[in-house]
Design a protein around this motif. Structure first.
Motif, PDB file in Angstrom:
ATOM      1  N   PRO A 156     -53.750  -9.430   5.366  1.00  6.43           N
ATOM      2  CA  PRO A 156     -52.975  -7.890   5.116  1.00  6.43           C
ATOM      3  C   PRO A 156     -51.495  -8.042   4.572  1.00  6.43           C
ATOM      4  N   THR A 157     -50.923  -7.352   3.929  1.00  6.30           N
ATOM      5  CA  THR A 157     -49.393  -7.307   3.492  1.00  6.30           C
ATOM      6  C   THR A 157     -48.854  -6.655   4.712  1.00  6.30           C
ATOM      7  N   ASP A 158     -47.583  -6.559   4.775  1.00  8.60           N
ATOM      8  CA  ASP A 158     -46.979  -5.913   5.950  1.00  8.60           C
ATOM      9  C   ASP A 158     -47.314  -4.749   6.008  1.00  8.60           C
ATOM     10  N   ASN A 193     -49.251 -14.726   9.434  1.00  9.04           N
ATOM     11  CA  ASN A 193     -49.523 -14.961   8.059  1.00  9.04           C
ATOM     12  C   ASN A 193     -48.791 -14.042   7.101  1.00  9.04           C
ATOM     13  N   ILE A 194     -48.027 -13.085   7.632  1.00  8.81           N
ATOM     14  CA  ILE A 194     -47.462 -12.268   6.595  1.00  8.81           C
ATOM     15  C   ILE A 194     -46.187 -12.688   6.002  1.00  8.81           C
ATOM     16  N   ASN A 195     -46.158 -12.994   4.669  1.00  7.66           N
ATOM     17  CA  ASN A 195     -45.085 -13.606   3.933  1.00  7.66           C
ATOM     18  C   ASN A 195     -43.911 -12.548   3.754  1.00  7.66           C
ATOM     19  N   LEU A 196     -44.143 -11.443   3.762  1.00 12.28           N
ATOM     20  CA  LEU A 196     -42.999 -10.732   3.289  1.00 12.28           C
ATOM     21  C   LEU A 196     -42.974  -9.254   4.145  1.00 12.28           C
ATOM     22  N   LEU A 197     -41.857  -9.324   4.951  1.00 13.06           N
ATOM     23  CA  LEU A 197     -41.624  -7.815   5.506  1.00 13.06           C
ATOM     24  C   LEU A 197     -40.658  -6.957   4.916  1.00 13.06           C
ATOM     25  N   HIS A 198     -41.025  -5.762   4.668  1.00 15.26           N
ATOM     26  CA  HIS A 198     -40.066  -4.742   4.108  1.00 15.26           C
ATOM     27  C   HIS A 198     -39.048  -4.140   4.984  1.00 15.26           C
ATOM     28  N   THR A 199     -39.427  -4.451   6.334  1.00 14.96           N
ATOM     29  CA  THR A 199     -38.549  -3.878   7.269  1.00 14.96           C
ATOM     30  C   THR A 199     -39.115  -4.833   8.560  1.00 14.96           C
ATOM     31  N   ARG A 200     -37.808  -4.959   9.427  1.00 17.79           N
ATOM     32  CA  ARG A 200     -38.076  -5.795  10.653  1.00 17.79           C
ATOM     33  C   ARG A 200     -38.772  -5.180  11.842  1.00 17.79           C
ATOM     34  N   PHE A 201     -38.628  -3.832  11.836  1.00 15.02           N
ATOM     35  CA  PHE A 201     -39.260  -3.172  12.999  1.00 15.02           C
ATOM     36  C   PHE A 201     -41.001  -3.345  13.316  1.00 15.02           C
ATOM     37  N   TYR A 229     -41.364 -13.542  22.921  1.00  9.52           N
ATOM     38  CA  TYR A 229     -41.617 -13.640  21.541  1.00  9.52           C
ATOM     39  C   TYR A 229     -40.753 -12.494  20.973  1.00  9.52           C
ATOM     40  N   ALA A 230     -41.403 -11.227  21.476  1.00  9.88           N
ATOM     41  CA  ALA A 230     -40.557 -10.039  20.711  1.00  9.88           C
ATOM     42  C   ALA A 230     -39.365  -9.664  21.212  1.00  9.88           C
ATOM     43  N   ILE A 231     -38.889 -10.222  22.161  1.00  8.21           N
ATOM     44  CA  ILE A 231     -37.582  -9.804  22.624  1.00  8.21           C
ATOM     45  C   ILE A 231     -36.399 -10.909  22.009  1.00  8.21           C
ATOM     46  N   ASN A 232     -36.951 -12.144  21.653  1.00  9.26           N
ATOM     47  CA  ASN A 232     -36.217 -12.948  21.128  1.00  9.26           C
ATOM     48  C   ASN A 232     -35.973 -12.676  19.514  1.00  9.26           C
ATOM     49  N   TYR A 233     -37.157 -12.014  19.017  1.00  4.98           N
ATOM     50  CA  TYR A 233     -37.443 -11.425  17.486  1.00  4.98           C
ATOM     51  C   TYR A 233     -36.081 -10.251  17.491  1.00  4.98           C
ATOM     52  N   CYS A 234     -36.373  -9.396  18.368  1.00  6.97           N
ATOM     53  CA  CYS A 234     -35.397  -8.401  18.228  1.00  6.97           C
ATOM     54  C   CYS A 234     -33.923  -8.713  18.550  1.00  6.97           C
ATOM     55  N   LYS A 235     -33.685  -9.722  19.328  1.00  8.39           N
ATOM     56  CA  LYS A 235     -32.308 -10.212  19.227  1.00  8.39           C
ATOM     57  C   LYS A 235     -31.870 -10.978  17.837  1.00  8.39           C
ATOM     58  N   ASP A 236     -32.589 -11.637  17.499  1.00 10.56           N
ATOM     59  CA  ASP A 236     -32.456 -12.492  16.016  1.00 10.56           C
ATOM     60  C   ASP A 236     -32.329 -11.486  14.899  1.00 10.56           C
ATOM     61  N   TYR A 237     -33.198 -10.181  14.927  1.00 13.55           N
ATOM     62  CA  TYR A 237     -32.846  -9.243  13.889  1.00 13.55           C
ATOM     63  C   TYR A 237     -32.188  -7.810  14.011  1.00 13.55           C
ATOM     64  N   ASN A 238     -31.593  -7.943  15.415  1.00 13.58           N
ATOM     65  CA  ASN A 238     -31.099  -6.536  15.630  1.00 13.58           C
ATOM     66  C   ASN A 238     -31.710  -5.413  15.643  1.00 13.58           C
ATOM     67  N   THR A 239     -32.960  -5.559  16.139  1.00 10.22           N
ATOM     68  CA  THR A 239     -33.787  -4.235  16.438  1.00 10.22           C
ATOM     69  C   THR A 239     -33.620  -3.743  17.696  1.00 10.22           C
ATOM     70  N   HIS A 240     -32.647  -3.222  17.982  1.00 13.79           N
ATOM     71  CA  HIS A 240     -32.162  -2.961  19.481  1.00 13.79           C
ATOM     72  C   HIS A 240     -32.955  -1.884  19.795  1.00 13.79           C
ATOM     73  N   TYR A 241     -33.473  -0.750  19.129  1.00 13.54           N
ATOM     74  CA  TYR A 241     -34.208   0.533  19.710  1.00 13.54           C
ATOM     75  C   TYR A 241     -35.303   0.184  20.221  1.00 13.54           C
ATOM     76  N   THR A 242     -35.845  -0.942  19.761  1.00 12.46           N
ATOM     77  CA  THR A 242     -37.245  -1.557  20.278  1.00 12.46           C
ATOM     78  C   THR A 242     -36.966  -2.418  21.285  1.00 12.46           C
ATOM     79  N   LEU A 243     -35.855  -3.238  21.451  1.00 15.79           N
ATOM     80  CA  LEU A 243     -35.411  -4.097  22.379  1.00 15.79           C
ATOM     81  C   LEU A 243     -35.459  -3.446  23.751  1.00 15.79           C
TER      82      LEU A 243
END
Length: 297
Positions: A156-158, A193-201, A229-243
């Motif tokens: 699928p696409t993102d 396998n999703i190549n492009l993400l329009h938003t990191r959330f 995995y998810a915690i490190n992803y949030c830290k890398d991309y500053n998605t702190h609301y989800t963190l």
């Protein structure tokens, strides 16, 4: 001729954005390409490679998608602005504002892209079903909207993955926990396998619900892997609301494993992060925690 017009439009928009920011050609070219190359792009004589285009747009503070939408039409650019605002509300779990924003704007925008229509309609239905607790209706609507573009078993696409995630979330909210867990596990294979993400959330939000479903169905085996995995992803991309939600879910996992000290440690981390980033109208996180704690009693 059409190709030359396309090059010219790219050049015109890059020049307008550069001049609007009082940036010289030398400053824009620095670390990317020669000044003469920028001149030729702005005159429509050259079309930048994908690598150079991404570097130029990054320096100008926009995404390549923003540039392409500006070339397409001003309406397409307004749709992008609407989607950016919607994604911000999604990260905050603010479905009331999502629904009201889409309802107030969708008629005047004249959306023509099938993918834009798909995500806007999907989020409108998703928000409506959550606000009205009409989850089964939402499940059926999201499935039908996904069918507009998605071919079964393809990657699928993102945005298609986001619609799949909505399906799983609505199953979870409707108390179909085992079905939610099985469905979310079944679509996890697409993530890498999703190549492009329009938003990191999208990815961390997916993991919040996968982990929630795993905890609710006592499938604890892989929870640490998902959480890390998810915690490190949030830290890398500053998605702190989800963190902060992930921190709490990690504390819940330790609670279920009867590790009281680690439960208190991660619960405290979740609350401290919430205090740092909360907004005056942010009630979602408190509700999220209270609902999860009630299930543990």
């Amino acid at each position: 001729m059409q190709e030359q017009n396309y090059y010219l439009k790219i050049g015109q928009i890059i020049k307008e954005l550069r001049e609007k920011q009082n940036m010289t050609k030398t400053q824009l070219a620095d670390g990317i390409c020669s000044i003469s190359y920028i001149t030729r792009i702005e005159k429509g004589e050259r079309c930048p490679t994908s690598v150079i285009l991404r570097q130029i747009t990054n320096k100008l503070g926009i995404s390549p998608e923003h540039l392409f939408r500006a070339i397409e039409s001003s309406t397409s650019l307004h749709v992008k602005e609407l989607l950016d605002q919607i994604f911000l509300y999604i990260e905050r779990h603010d479905f009331k504002n999502i629904y009201e924003l889409i309802k107030s704007k969708k008629e005047e925008l004249h959306v023509t892209s099938i993918h834009d229509l798909q995500i806007i309609k999907g989020l409108e239905c998703f928000s409506y079903s959550i606000l009205n607790q009409n989850y089964q209706w939402g499940i059926n609507e999201v499935k039908n909207i996904l069918k507009l573009t998605y071919a079964n078993k393809s990657t699928p696409t993102d945005m298609e993955f986001a619609l799949m995630s909505m399906h799983g979330v609505l199953l979870l909210f409707s108390n179909q926990k085992k079905e939610a867990y099985n469905y979310l596990i079944s679509i996890k294979k697409y993530i890498h396998n999703i190549n492009l993400l329009h938003t990191r959330f999208i990815l961390p939000r997916f993991y919040v619900y996968l982990i929630s479903a795993s905890l609710d169905t006592c499938n604890l085996k892989d929870c640490f892997e998902y959480l890390d995995y998810a915690i490190n992803y949030c830290k890398d991309y500053n998605t702190h609301y989800t963190l902060r939600e992930l921190y709490f879910l990690k504390s819940e996992l330790y609670y279920r494993l009867k590790k009281e000290k680690k439960f208190k440690l991660w619960y405290g981390k979740a609350l401290r992060l919430h205090e740092l980033i909360k907004r005056s109208d942010d009630e979602y996180f408190n509700t999220f925690i209270q609902n999860r704690l009630n299930q543990l009693k």
